[in-house]
Design a protein around this motif. Structure first.
Motif, PDB file in Angstrom:
ATOM      1  N   LEU A 269       0.874  -1.258  -0.022  1.00  0.00           N
ATOM      2  CA  LEU A 269      -0.083   0.090   0.003  1.00  0.00           C
ATOM      3  C   LEU A 269       0.881   1.138   0.081  1.00  0.00           C
ATOM      4  CD1 LEU A 269      -3.020  -0.929   2.515  1.00  0.00           C
ATOM      5  CD2 LEU A 269      -2.982  -0.922   0.019  1.00  0.00           C
ATOM      6  N   THR A 270       1.981   1.296   0.521  1.00  0.00           N
ATOM      7  CA  THR A 270       2.972   2.267   0.313  1.00  0.00           C
ATOM      8  C   THR A 270       3.821   2.614  -0.753  1.00  0.00           C
ATOM      9  OG1 THR A 270       3.266   2.124   2.741  1.00  0.00           O
ATOM     10  CG2 THR A 270       4.983   3.316   1.592  1.00  0.00           C
ATOM     11  N   GLU A 271       4.230   1.504  -1.397  1.00  0.00           N
ATOM     12  CA  GLU A 271       5.184   1.550  -2.622  1.00  0.00           C
ATOM     13  C   GLU A 271       4.533   1.303  -3.896  1.00  0.00           C
ATOM     14  OE1 GLU A 271       8.465  -0.879  -2.064  1.00  0.00           O
ATOM     15  OE2 GLU A 271       9.283   0.004  -0.026  1.00  0.00           O
ATOM     16  N   TYR A 272       3.385   0.712  -3.954  1.00  0.00           N
ATOM     17  CA  TYR A 272       2.579   0.264  -5.180  1.00  0.00           C
ATOM     18  C   TYR A 272       1.735   1.453  -5.560  1.00  0.00           C
ATOM     19  CZ  TYR A 272       4.542  -4.349  -6.119  1.00  0.00           C
ATOM     20  OH  TYR A 272       5.480  -5.307  -6.159  1.00  0.00           O
ATOM     21  N   ARG A 273       1.821   1.617  -6.882  1.00  0.00           N
ATOM     22  CA  ARG A 273       0.536   2.193  -7.665  1.00  0.00           C
ATOM     23  C   ARG A 273      -0.250   1.746  -8.442  1.00  0.00           C
ATOM     24  NH1 ARG A 273       1.506   4.707  -3.654  1.00  0.00           N
ATOM     25  NH2 ARG A 273       2.227   6.680  -3.364  1.00  0.00           N
ATOM     26  N   ALA A 274      -1.639   1.806  -8.363  1.00  0.00           N
ATOM     27  CA  ALA A 274      -2.783   1.145  -9.264  1.00  0.00           C
ATOM     28  C   ALA A 274      -2.601   1.787 -10.608  1.00  0.00           C
ATOM     29  CB  ALA A 274      -3.956   1.088  -8.661  1.00  0.00           C
ATOM     30  N   ASN A 275      -2.323   0.654 -11.473  1.00  0.00           N
ATOM     31  CA  ASN A 275      -2.315   1.211 -13.007  1.00  0.00           C
ATOM     32  C   ASN A 275      -3.609   0.727 -13.702  1.00  0.00           C
ATOM     33  OD1 ASN A 275       0.509   2.112 -13.105  1.00  0.00           O
ATOM     34  ND2 ASN A 275       1.083  -0.093 -13.016  1.00  0.00           N
ATOM     35  N   GLN A 276      -4.396  -0.157 -13.213  1.00  0.00           N
ATOM     36  CA  GLN A 276      -5.778  -0.572 -13.675  1.00  0.00           C
ATOM     37  C   GLN A 276      -6.945  -0.569 -12.663  1.00  0.00           C
ATOM     38  OE1 GLN A 276      -4.680  -4.488 -15.373  1.00  0.00           O
ATOM     39  NE2 GLN A 276      -3.628  -3.628 -17.288  1.00  0.00           N
ATOM     40  N   ILE A 277      -7.715   0.446 -12.675  1.00  0.00           N
ATOM     41  CA  ILE A 277      -8.716   0.684 -11.747  1.00  0.00           C
ATOM     42  C   ILE A 277     -10.293   0.748 -12.469  1.00  0.00           C
ATOM     43  CG2 ILE A 277      -9.800   1.973 -10.074  1.00  0.00           C
ATOM     44  CD1 ILE A 277      -7.105   3.208  -9.472  1.00  0.00           C
ATOM     45  N   PRO A 278     -10.946  -0.394 -12.439  1.00  0.00           N
ATOM     46  CA  PRO A 278     -11.972  -0.381 -13.134  1.00  0.00           C
ATOM     47  C   PRO A 278     -12.958   0.729 -12.870  1.00  0.00           C
ATOM     48  CG  PRO A 278     -11.840  -2.644 -11.946  1.00  0.00           C
ATOM     49  CD  PRO A 278     -10.813  -1.620 -11.451  1.00  0.00           C
ATOM     50  N   THR A 279     -13.681   1.128 -13.959  1.00  0.00           N
ATOM     51  CA  THR A 279     -14.339   2.357 -13.881  1.00  0.00           C
ATOM     52  C   THR A 279     -16.037   2.565 -14.411  1.00  0.00           C
ATOM     53  OG1 THR A 279     -13.789   2.914 -16.170  1.00  0.00           O
ATOM     54  CG2 THR A 279     -12.205   3.654 -14.545  1.00  0.00           C
ATOM     55  N   SER A 280     -16.463   1.199 -14.251  1.00  0.00           N
ATOM     56  CA  SER A 280     -17.776   1.243 -14.816  1.00  0.00           C
ATOM     57  C   SER A 280     -18.720   1.509 -13.438  1.00  0.00           C
ATOM     58  CB  SER A 280     -18.320  -0.324 -15.294  1.00  0.00           C
ATOM     59  OG  SER A 280     -18.102  -1.078 -13.914  1.00  0.00           O
ATOM     60  N   GLU A 281     -19.906   1.792 -13.721  1.00  0.00           N
ATOM     61  CA  GLU A 281     -20.802   2.070 -12.815  1.00  0.00           C
ATOM     62  C   GLU A 281     -20.728   1.393 -11.543  1.00  0.00           C
ATOM     63  OE1 GLU A 281     -25.554   4.292 -12.433  1.00  0.00           O
ATOM     64  OE2 GLU A 281     -24.832   3.082 -14.219  1.00  0.00           O
ATOM     65  N   PHE A 282     -20.938  -0.188 -11.991  1.00  0.00           N
ATOM     66  CA  PHE A 282     -20.968  -0.978 -10.987  1.00  0.00           C
ATOM     67  C   PHE A 282     -19.866  -0.909  -9.957  1.00  0.00           C
ATOM     68  CE2 PHE A 282     -19.066  -4.830  -9.025  1.00  0.00           C
ATOM     69  CZ  PHE A 282     -20.249  -5.422  -8.408  1.00  0.00           C
ATOM     70  N   TRP A 283     -18.478  -0.697 -10.348  1.00  0.00           N
ATOM     71  CA  TRP A 283     -17.386  -0.558  -9.533  1.00  0.00           C
ATOM     72  C   TRP A 283     -17.502   0.737  -8.570  1.00  0.00           C
ATOM     73  CZ3 TRP A 283     -14.119  -4.277  -8.889  1.00  0.00           C
ATOM     74  CH2 TRP A 283     -13.908  -5.480  -9.458  1.00  0.00           C
ATOM     75  N   GLN A 284     -18.024   1.901  -9.306  1.00  0.00           N
ATOM     76  CA  GLN A 284     -18.088   3.095  -8.433  1.00  0.00           C
ATOM     77  C   GLN A 284     -19.125   2.971  -7.460  1.00  0.00           C
ATOM     78  OE1 GLN A 284     -19.345   6.113 -11.380  1.00  0.00           O
ATOM     79  NE2 GLN A 284     -17.570   5.633 -12.658  1.00  0.00           N
ATOM     80  N   TRP A 285     -20.003   1.939  -7.293  1.00  0.00           N
ATOM     81  CA  TRP A 285     -20.969   2.042  -6.512  1.00  0.00           C
ATOM     82  C   TRP A 285     -20.710   0.481  -5.415  1.00  0.00           C
ATOM     83  CZ3 TRP A 285     -25.635   4.332  -4.947  1.00  0.00           C
ATOM     84  CH2 TRP A 285     -25.750   5.444  -5.585  1.00  0.00           C
ATOM     85  N   ALA A 286     -19.814  -0.149  -5.934  1.00  0.00           N
ATOM     86  CA  ALA A 286     -19.478  -1.276  -5.132  1.00  0.00           C
ATOM     87  C   ALA A 286     -18.224  -1.001  -4.053  1.00  0.00           C
ATOM     88  CB  ALA A 286     -18.900  -2.315  -6.098  1.00  0.00           C
ATOM     89  N   TYR A 287     -17.396   0.014  -4.301  1.00  0.00           N
ATOM     90  CA  TYR A 287     -16.376   0.291  -3.543  1.00  0.00           C
ATOM     91  C   TYR A 287     -16.079   1.868  -3.562  1.00  0.00           C
ATOM     92  CZ  TYR A 287     -15.392  -4.648  -4.095  1.00  0.00           C
ATOM     93  OH  TYR A 287     -15.393  -5.950  -4.072  1.00  0.00           O
ATOM     94  N   HIS A 288     -15.888   2.340  -2.216  1.00  0.00           N
ATOM     95  CA  HIS A 288     -15.392   3.809  -2.352  1.00  0.00           C
ATOM     96  C   HIS A 288     -14.312   3.837  -2.876  1.00  0.00           C
ATOM     97  CE1 HIS A 288     -13.637   7.411  -0.250  1.00  0.00           C
ATOM     98  NE2 HIS A 288     -14.969   7.774   0.031  1.00  0.00           N
ATOM     99  N   PRO A 289     -13.711   4.963  -3.646  1.00  0.00           N
ATOM    100  CA  PRO A 289     -12.879   5.167  -4.299  1.00  0.00           C
ATOM    101  C   PRO A 289     -11.398   4.715  -3.654  1.00  0.00           C
ATOM    102  CG  PRO A 289     -14.431   7.119  -4.819  1.00  0.00           C
ATOM    103  CD  PRO A 289     -14.834   6.020  -3.695  1.00  0.00           C
ATOM    104  N   THR A 290     -11.194   5.321  -2.642  1.00  0.00           N
ATOM    105  CA  THR A 290      -9.984   4.919  -1.869  1.00  0.00           C
ATOM    106  C   THR A 290      -9.614   3.610  -1.597  1.00  0.00           C
ATOM    107  OG1 THR A 290     -11.001   5.273   0.168  1.00  0.00           O
ATOM    108  CG2 THR A 290      -9.953   7.202  -0.499  1.00  0.00           C
ATOM    109  N   VAL A 291     -10.931   2.766  -1.343  1.00  0.00           N
ATOM    110  CA  VAL A 291     -10.802   1.468  -0.982  1.00  0.00           C
ATOM    111  C   VAL A 291     -10.519   0.715  -2.172  1.00  0.00           C
ATOM    112  CG1 VAL A 291     -12.287  -0.692  -0.359  1.00  0.00           C
ATOM    113  CG2 VAL A 291     -12.490   1.533   0.992  1.00  0.00           C
ATOM    114  N   LEU A 292     -11.306   1.105  -3.260  1.00  0.00           N
ATOM    115  CA  LEU A 292     -10.867   0.326  -4.660  1.00  0.00           C
ATOM    116  C   LEU A 292      -9.474   0.405  -4.975  1.00  0.00           C
ATOM    117  CD1 LEU A 292     -12.139  -1.193  -6.964  1.00  0.00           C
ATOM    118  CD2 LEU A 292     -12.742   0.903  -8.176  1.00  0.00           C
TER     119      LEU A 292
END
Length: 367
Positions: A94-117
């Motif tokens: 969580l400290t050293e990695y950065r996410a390169n692929q974050i799902p963006t569909s409406e489902f994912w926006q409602w399924a997880y808070h942005p910081t959690v995702l």
């Protein structure tokens, strides 16, 4: 079991999965009948209950499953990892990695808070890059178990918006549910959830590990022991019931976490064929033949098998057909009760309550 084993058994619940026969089923067989040097095989290991039971008894085992979700869950129950090592690995990611692929569909926006995702995607990408160490294998199992589930009244136990915990909801249904009830995904401390679960499941683990393999048991090579000179003494398993073939679609969120698509995958690649009872029986027969080839001459096999209500087949007839000319001789078929008398496959798979079908334990010896 004494207090020590009661604590150890908690690890079996690290991640829900549909094909869950009770731990007592393989555990009682192995405790009462297995020798200290016996090797155990489960060619349809699911979430690894047989392999975990072997570990509790102190026996080495191999689990094989064609689902990457099942293989990952089983692996998390066969490693030895300390809580500190798991948390150190999670903090590092969580400290050293950065996410390169974050799902963006409406489902994912409602399924997880942005910081959690974002945190989940960091962990996912790090583990896809390297998940070869015990702490990372354990971390993967912990996150998979917390990936989706109900909201708790005290502190968060699951990362998602309101969800079932055993199977992943389909996007269209989930969106309607959340929108109708105005349920927003909540921010949470991802590391705190991981820590609570790590302390619960990895506070104490047995020495024996066992192994798991992602593979198709219809191919003999998938069942080969880790050491060529070894032979299995026990096969304890529960194959898919005829008509049960939604393993990946119903586990699609966990399948995404272990490298699958961020949309529902409805394919059945690598699974036993369910097109007809004959084809299903033939596929199982091939698995039993492969198992016989890697087993000792005095090996025993115990199969728990049942059915689902929308398939008009007689489970005992179907399983007996699969064992014809398979290298195994049936010597007992015992009533194992119904789905209402325990956490059985049929009860777990079906969304609606239906009349339970009796399940059976088939005992066989190698011919």
């Amino acid at each position: 079991m004494g207090k020590l084993n009661e604590k150890l058994t908690l690890l079996n619940g690290i991640c829900p999965y549909f094909t869950m026969f009770p731990l007592d089923f393989p555990l009682n067989i192995l405790k009462r009948r297995a020798r200290k040097t016996d090797l155990v095989l489960d060619p349809f290991c699911g979430r690894g209950t047989t392999n975990f039971a072997a570990r509790l008894v102190g026996l080495n085992s191999l689990g094989v499953d064609s689902s990457p979700v099942a293989a990952a869950i089983t692996a998390s129950k066969l490693v030895t990892a300390t809580v500190d090592d798991i948390l150190r690995e999670a903090q590092l990611i969580l400290t050293e990695y950065r996410a390169n692929q974050i799902p963006t569909s409406e489902f994912w926006q409602w399924a997880y808070h942005p910081t959690v995702l974002d945190s989940l995607c960091r962990i996912r990408e790090a583990l896809l890059e390297d998940c070869s160490t015990a702490p990372r294998i354990a971390l993967r199992g912990i996150v998979m178990g917390a990936l989706h589930g109900p909201k708790q009244k005290t502190f968060p136990s699951y990362f998602s918006n309101q969800c079932p915990r055993t199977y992943a909801p389909k996007p269209a249904y989930a969106l309607r549910y959340w929108l109708d009830r105005e349920l927003l995904p909540e921010p949470m401390d991802v590391l705190a959830v991981i820590e609570r679960r790590a302390k619960r499941y990895y506070g104490m683990t047995p020495v024996i590990n066992g192994s798991v393999r992602l593979g198709d048991s219809r191919n003999e090579i998938s069942l080969q022991p880790d050491h060529p000179e070894n032979r299995f003494n026990w096969v304890i398993t529960s194959p898919p019931y005829y008509g049960m073939r939604t393993y990946i679609p119903d586990q699609w969120l966990r399948n995404w976490f272990v490298g699958g698509s961020d949309t529902v995958n409805y394919t059945n690649q690598g699974q036993v064929v369910h097109a007809s009872p004959k084809e299903f029986s033939d596929d199982l027969q091939q698995v039993w033949r492969n198992a016989a080839r890697v087993c000792a001459d005095d090996a025993k096999m115990v199969i728990r098998f049942g059915g689902i209500t929308d398939r008009l087949v007689d489970p005992p007839v179907l399983i007996k057909s699969s064992l014809n000319e398979s290298g195994w001789r049936i010597h007992a078929i015992r009533n194992a009760g119904t789905a209402l008398e325990g956490k059985r496959q049929a009860d777990s798979f079906l969304r609606k309550k239906t009349k339970p079908i009796i399940e059976y334990d088939v005992w066989a010896t190698k011919q």
